[in-house]
Design an enzyme around this catalytic site. Sequence first.
Site, PDB file in Angstrom:
ATOM      1  N   ARG A 229       1.513  26.893 -26.083  1.00  0.00           N
ATOM      2  CA  ARG A 229       1.247  25.486 -26.383  1.00  0.00           C
ATOM      3  C   ARG A 229       0.152  24.993 -25.446  1.00  0.00           C
ATOM      4  NH1 ARG A 229       3.124  26.043 -30.582  1.00  0.00           N
ATOM      5  NH2 ARG A 229       4.947  25.094 -31.564  1.00  0.00           N
ATOM      6  N   HIS A 277      -4.935  26.643 -34.149  1.00  0.00           N
ATOM      7  CA  HIS A 277      -3.471  26.813 -34.231  1.00  0.00           C
ATOM      8  C   HIS A 277      -3.069  27.575 -35.506  1.00  0.00           C
ATOM      9  CE1 HIS A 277       0.540  24.985 -32.706  1.00  0.00           C
ATOM     10  NE2 HIS A 277       0.747  26.142 -33.296  1.00  0.00           N
TER      11      HIS A 277
END
Length: 314
Positions: A229, A277
Amino acid sequence: MPARIVISADGHEVFESWRQAFATVAPDLPVCSWFDPAWQLQPDDYALVWKPEPEHVECLAHMKGIICTGAGVDHLLSLPDFPQDVPLVRMGGEQTARLMADYVLWAVISLLRGARTWALQQQHAVWRNNVCSRTSDTTRVGIMGLGHLGAFVAQDLARFGFCVSGWKRLPSDVEGVTVWSGRENLPGFLAEVDVLVNLLPATPATEGLIDSDFFQHLPKGAGFVNVGRGKHVVQKDLLKALDDGTLCGAVLDVVTPEPLPAESALWQHPRVILTPHVASEASREMQARYAVNVVACLERGERPALLCDVARGY
Ligand code: NDP
């Protein structure tokens, strides 16, 4: 009443693709869209969510189970009204792990061979013969987080001939991988790593972990891959480490915030490869198959493998 899956993941525009996927893998399992105005909560409803609408969160407390279409659930656990006592199951399955392993292999080899430099040279029509003789068998890849994804990625890299070590919270064995555990052993783990891969979940204990002090523990010129993340990384410290040669380069699939603002220095950085992502998102059909198995497991009263421990945060 039979179990039913109520779907809000990815918005109302994509419900038809979910309906088709569930019809293929489990034609007898009822599904419905959370955005259907006629929808009413039933006692055996399970939710399939990614980022639920704020007005849906209260209703989650009345579901039999919640399945997240992502492996990371930090964005759900941080919602103020998110129910703590409804089983929350993270996305998993073989395709999710395979996609992640393929991405990390590509990222590690890209760093090893300086692929970003080749891309820049091509953009400017520069033919510079900058050969590189670093090889997989003399490269140690260190994986932070040896869970469902990290352990699979580590063993896959080991099969390709890389030397692989990993770091996790609690000690355990992972075949073919040198395992380090606990915060006190983080410096020792980092000191041997040529390419570091972050596959940790975002929790209060891991946010902001990757900062200037952290980078100092790596051998000079190490590579960095972030598929965990963006919140794990102090971005200004990452840029500094790239600029002063502490790092030879970075492959970043996750950043903060997402999408990355146009003015971010990361976009144009000559040592950064950015992807939006996309490292690991299984096909709708594979995700539907996984969700059906989770519902069946919970209906039998069993514990799904990727049940989130809310107190732990992953
Ligand atoms: P798991 O929960 O299965 O594994 C988490 C691992 O991290 C475990 O090995 C755990 O240690 C370790 N860990 C957690 N907290 C700490 C800590 N404080 N110190 C050291 N180790 C710690 O997660 P997954 O493998 O399924 O997924 C990992 C993450 O990958 C997700 O949370 C998500 O952020 C990211 N992800 C990114 C995707 C992308 O497309 N970029 C797609 C999917 C996931 P232990 O085993 O000892 O408990």
